[in-house]
Design a protein around this motif. Structure first.
Motif, mmCIF file in Angstrom:
data_model
loop_
_atom_site.group_PDB
_atom_site.id
_atom_site.type_symbol
_atom_site.label_atom_id
_atom_site.label_comp_id
_atom_site.label_asym_id
_atom_site.label_seq_id
_atom_site.Cartn_x
_atom_site.Cartn_y
_atom_site.Cartn_z
ATOM 1 N N ARG A 1 6.202 5.564 -10.159
ATOM 2 C CA ARG A 1 6.877 4.762 -11.181
ATOM 3 C C ARG A 1 8.134 4.091 -10.621
ATOM 4 N NH1 ARG A 1 6.287 9.408 -14.328
ATOM 5 N NH2 ARG A 1 8.558 9.750 -14.274
ATOM 6 N N ILE A 2 8.923 4.867 -9.895
ATOM 7 C CA ILE A 2 10.187 4.329 -9.381
ATOM 8 C C ILE A 2 9.928 3.271 -8.315
ATOM 9 C CG2 ILE A 2 12.223 4.935 -8.005
ATOM 10 C CD1 ILE A 2 12.334 7.545 -9.602
ATOM 11 N N THR A 3 8.943 3.493 -7.467
ATOM 12 C CA THR A 3 8.610 2.492 -6.444
ATOM 13 C C THR A 3 8.106 1.213 -7.088
ATOM 14 O OG1 THR A 3 8.035 4.263 -4.900
ATOM 15 C CG2 THR A 3 7.256 2.054 -4.367
ATOM 16 N N SER A 4 7.291 1.341 -8.110
ATOM 17 C CA SER A 4 6.799 0.165 -8.829
ATOM 18 C C SER A 4 7.953 -0.620 -9.437
ATOM 19 C CB SER A 4 5.821 0.601 -9.923
ATOM 20 O OG SER A 4 5.324 -0.512 -10.628
ATOM 21 N N ALA A 5 8.930 0.092 -9.996
ATOM 22 C CA ALA A 5 10.089 -0.577 -10.586
ATOM 23 C C ALA A 5 10.924 -1.277 -9.517
ATOM 24 C CB ALA A 5 10.944 0.436 -11.337
ATOM 25 N N PRO B 1 12.744 7.583 2.987
ATOM 26 C CA PRO B 1 13.492 8.847 2.899
ATOM 27 C C PRO B 1 13.295 9.476 1.527
ATOM 28 C CG PRO B 1 14.966 6.981 2.609
ATOM 29 C CD PRO B 1 13.622 6.406 2.938
ATOM 30 N N GLY B 2 13.527 10.747 1.421
ATOM 31 C CA GLY B 2 13.314 11.436 0.147
ATOM 32 C C GLY B 2 14.164 10.877 -0.977
ATOM 33 N N CYS B 3 15.363 10.353 -0.650
ATOM 34 C CA CYS B 3 16.245 9.828 -1.694
ATOM 35 C C CYS B 3 15.644 8.616 -2.392
ATOM 36 C CB CYS B 3 17.611 9.465 -1.107
ATOM 37 S SG CYS B 3 17.538 8.256 0.230
ATOM 38 N N ALA B 4 14.646 7.978 -1.777
ATOM 39 C CA ALA B 4 14.016 6.814 -2.397
ATOM 40 C C ALA B 4 13.111 7.204 -3.561
ATOM 41 C CB ALA B 4 13.217 6.024 -1.355
ATOM 42 N N ARG B 5 12.936 8.505 -3.790
ATOM 43 C CA ARG B 5 12.238 8.939 -5.010
ATOM 44 C C ARG B 5 13.142 8.782 -6.236
ATOM 45 N NH1 ARG B 5 7.507 11.765 -3.568
ATOM 46 N NH2 ARG B 5 7.511 12.661 -1.465
ATOM 47 N N GLU C 1 15.716 13.156 -17.039
ATOM 48 C CA GLU C 1 15.106 13.607 -15.784
ATOM 49 C C GLU C 1 13.800 12.892 -15.460
ATOM 50 O OE1 GLU C 1 14.742 17.776 -16.456
ATOM 51 O OE2 GLU C 1 16.904 18.146 -16.349
ATOM 52 N N SER C 2 13.443 11.884 -16.238
ATOM 53 C CA SER C 2 12.150 11.221 -16.060
ATOM 54 C C SER C 2 12.105 10.254 -14.895
ATOM 55 C CB SER C 2 11.790 10.460 -17.340
ATOM 56 O OG SER C 2 12.693 9.374 -17.539
ATOM 57 N N GLY C 3 13.272 9.840 -14.397
ATOM 58 C CA GLY C 3 13.294 8.832 -13.340
ATOM 59 C C GLY C 3 13.122 7.419 -13.850
ATOM 60 N N LEU C 4 13.124 7.220 -15.156
ATOM 61 C CA LEU C 4 12.945 5.875 -15.713
ATOM 62 C C LEU C 4 14.200 5.027 -15.598
ATOM 63 C CD1 LEU C 4 10.957 6.816 -18.943
ATOM 64 C CD2 LEU C 4 10.047 5.768 -16.855
ATOM 65 N N ALA C 5 15.342 5.652 -15.348
ATOM 66 C CA ALA C 5 16.596 4.911 -15.189
ATOM 67 C C ALA C 5 17.505 5.698 -14.256
ATOM 68 C CB ALA C 5 17.280 4.688 -16.545
ATOM 69 N N GLU C 6 18.413 4.986 -13.617
ATOM 70 C CA GLU C 6 19.414 5.636 -12.773
ATOM 71 C C GLU C 6 20.256 6.581 -13.630
ATOM 72 O OE1 GLU C 6 23.334 4.453 -10.032
ATOM 73 O OE2 GLU C 6 22.261 2.917 -11.173
ATOM 74 N N VAL C 7 20.642 7.715 -13.064
ATOM 75 C CA VAL C 7 21.505 8.665 -13.761
ATOM 76 C C VAL C 7 22.862 8.701 -13.063
ATOM 77 C CG1 VAL C 7 21.854 11.059 -14.486
ATOM 78 C CG2 VAL C 7 19.549 10.075 -14.484
ATOM 79 N N GLY D 1 0.848 -1.178 0.000
ATOM 80 C CA GLY D 1 0.000 0.000 0.000
ATOM 81 C C GLY D 1 0.888 1.233 0.000
ATOM 82 N N LEU D 2 0.796 2.053 -1.038
ATOM 83 C CA LEU D 2 1.645 3.229 -1.184
ATOM 84 C C LEU D 2 0.862 4.490 -0.836
ATOM 85 C CD1 LEU D 2 4.326 4.530 -2.132
ATOM 86 C CD2 LEU D 2 3.337 4.618 -4.441
ATOM 87 N N ILE D 3 1.393 5.228 0.128
ATOM 88 C CA ILE D 3 0.765 6.489 0.541
ATOM 89 C C ILE D 3 1.768 7.611 0.315
ATOM 90 C CG2 ILE D 3 -0.326 7.747 2.422
ATOM 91 C CD1 ILE D 3 -0.777 5.042 3.819
ATOM 92 N N GLN D 4 1.307 8.687 -0.327
ATOM 93 C CA GLN D 4 2.128 9.886 -0.465
ATOM 94 C C GLN D 4 1.396 11.057 0.171
ATOM 95 O OE1 GLN D 4 4.613 10.461 -4.025
ATOM 96 N NE2 GLN D 4 3.280 8.969 -5.057
#
Length: 535
Positions: free
Chosen positions: A189-193, A282-286, A501-507, A170-173
């Motif tokens: 998206r990133i959490t789902s991945a 933590p915020g870095c998990a975004r 900048e989409s967050g679809l892959a690590e930068v 269960g994801l809450i923001q």
């Protein structure tokens, strides 16, 4: 065991210390000499060999390694047959590797002839990944030493791969005024991945005000219908009684730990509600980059309990900073695919800010800029290059004459940079990644390109690699193959920026210096960079 020079008359049954070539015949290292071998060597004039002679109390290296592994107690792991005194052990399934470090240490201090090496504790592994290796150093080991080792190993489990479970989260923001919808969507998206690597899913998602009561109500609901609850706060944890820990307590749960000695990841909260884990992320998990959140999440999904003491003990090794994909233990993967990169050189623009002259024709060290750029790309670690042309197409094509590049004409070049990016990526041969190289950046060197390609390879071809100057984003950029399909969504003059900048892959940012930010859009900029216009 006796080791050293052995008279040939005493060499039958001995193990060669080194490979030997004699009389047109080769004998490999560790070869056990037979009577026929001894006779052959005698005929060839050999008087002695350097070898190991085993006694009745010795166990040869393969048998010794096999006995040690047979005495181990482990789960989710399989051992392969011994070879040259080594037995490798592999994961039977994807999961999290756990190891009794104290027991490994006790085995390794018995005697230097017996060694056991493993990957790091709590490292995620895939099915078939190597997790440990037993190596016997000499050709043989005294039987009594092996007996000590096997007796020690029979005392308790030494390691295991705990399989990942498929869980519903269960994801809450929480939200505050000014928090962009794009940030919330990216977090989802990133959490789902992250969850997908274990077969887990987001079962439900809800967005609530950043306040204790509505968050506690959402936690209560989701803990009843999911295996785990993850909360992303709109504001970072700044006190142990802040919104997320307070909401856990308000819902009737328990806060196990607020804060952790892992950076990035310091501001994680771990609690329990209705028997289910609750993680305040933590915020870095975004971001998809590894952080302390991953360490806790992986353990919980693998069915391992995480206590306050467990988190307190994560400090050594907890300074993560930038983490490219960590290397595997020794042994190359037979199935590993090479990570190859092709360059896409964008050279279709109109040089509109030059008010007439084509900047790509400007001379640098006596060579047209576009030719210099292509030559540098071909001299780098890329496997090939595609050059996209448009404005003054024939002139650019002629300038590249004789270079081993593929040239693609973009008839829509006037619509913006993205159209050339699409044309270039579409023309690539099968590649792990594309080095997107602007044709007007004279200070990007062969060495700079090589650094980017090397970083991309270290990341397994799965990350975006971006050049930076003093920490500021720049060019070139390498896009992984997984994003090639997304290139078709680019529009206008933004190029690949929104993909990065989409967050679809690590930068992964690679500092290359001023070359990452120097382009020659104007005559002044071109002359400052050392260029001479031809028009």
């Amino acid at each position: 065991m006796r080791f050293g020079p052995v008279p040939l008359a005493e060499a039958e049954g001995a193990l060669l210390a080194h490979a030997v070539a004699v009389g047109g015949k080769s004998f490999r290292k560790a070869h056990c000499l037979t009577a026929e071998d001894v006779a052959f060597m005698r005929e060839a004039g050999v008087a002695e060999v350097v070898a190991a002679v085993l006694s009745s109390e010795d166990i040869d290296e393969d048998a010794a390694a096999t006995r040690i592994v047979a005495a181990m107690r482990f789960d989710g792991i399989e051992a392969k047959p011994a070879s040259t005194g080594r037995v490798n052990l592999y994961a039977r399934q994807a999961g999290l590797f756990a190891v009794d470090k104290a027991l490994v240490d006790r085995l390794n201090v018995l005697d230097p002839s017996i060694t056991l090496a493993t990957i790091a504790a709590y490292k995620p592994v895939g099915r078939g990944d190597m997790v440990a290796t037993v190596k016997i150093i000499p050709f043989a080991v005294d039987r009594r030493l092996i007996d000590q080792a096997t007796s020690l190993l029979s005392l308790s489990d030494i390691f295991a791969v705990h399989p990942f479970r498929s869980v519903s989260v269960g994801l809450i923001q929480t939200v505050l005024p000014g928090l962009k919808e794009s940030v919330l969507a990216k977090t989802t998206r990133i959490t789902s991945a992250r969850l997908a690597r274990s077969g887990s899913v987001i079962g439900e998602e809800r967005r609530v005000a950043h306040s204790t009561l509505p968050l506690a109500e959402a936690m209560t609901t989701f803990s009843a219908t999911n295996d785990m609850v993850i909360v992303f706060g709109a504001s970072a944890l700044c006190d142990f009684d802040d919104v997320i820990p307070s909401a856990i307590r308000r819902a009737g749960g328990e806060v196990l730990r607020a804060g952790m000695p892992v950076d990035p990841g310091n501001l994680l909260v771990l609690g329990r509600l209705n028997g289910k884990p609750v993680i305040g992320a933590p915020g870095c998990a975004r971001s998809p980059k590894e952080n302390g959140f991953d360490w806790v999440l992986d353990r919980l999904i693998a069915g391992l309990d995480v206590t306050e003491d467990d988190i307190a003990g994560m400090g050594v090794g907890g300074l993560l900073m930038e983490i490219p994909t960590r290397p595997q233990p020794r042994e190359a993967s037979v199935a590993a695919r090479p990570v190859d990169v092709h360059a896409v050189i964008l050279a279709a623009g109109r040089s509109s800010r030059m008010r007439g002259p084509n900047k790509l024709m400007a001379l640098f060290s006596g060579r047209p800029l576009i030719r210099q750029t292509a030559e540098r790309a071909l001299a780098s670690l890329v496997q090939g290059a595609v050059v996209v042309i448009g404005h003054q197409a024939e002139r650019v094509r002629d300038t590249l004459d004789g270079l081993d590049v593929d040239i693609v004409h973009n008839p829509d070049f006037e619509s913006g940079l993205s159209s050339s990016l699409k044309a270039g990526v579409a023309a690539l041969p099968p590649s792990s990644g594309a080095l997107i190289l602007l044709g007007d950046m004279p200070e990007v060197s062969v060495a700079d390109m090589d650094r980017l390609v090397t970083a991309f390879r270290k990341a397994g071809g799965q990350a975006i690699v971006r050049a930076t100057h003093d920490g500021k984003r720049g060019n070139p950029v390498i896009l992984p193959r997984a994003l090639f399909g997304q290139v078709s969504t680019t529009e206008g003059d933004t190029g690949a920026r929104h993909l990065v900048e989409s967050g679809l892959a690590e930068v992964i940012d690679v500092e290359i210096g001023a070359g990452a930010s120097i382009d020659v859009d104007t005559q002044d900029a071109l002359e400052s960079a050392g260029g001479v216009l031809q028009d």
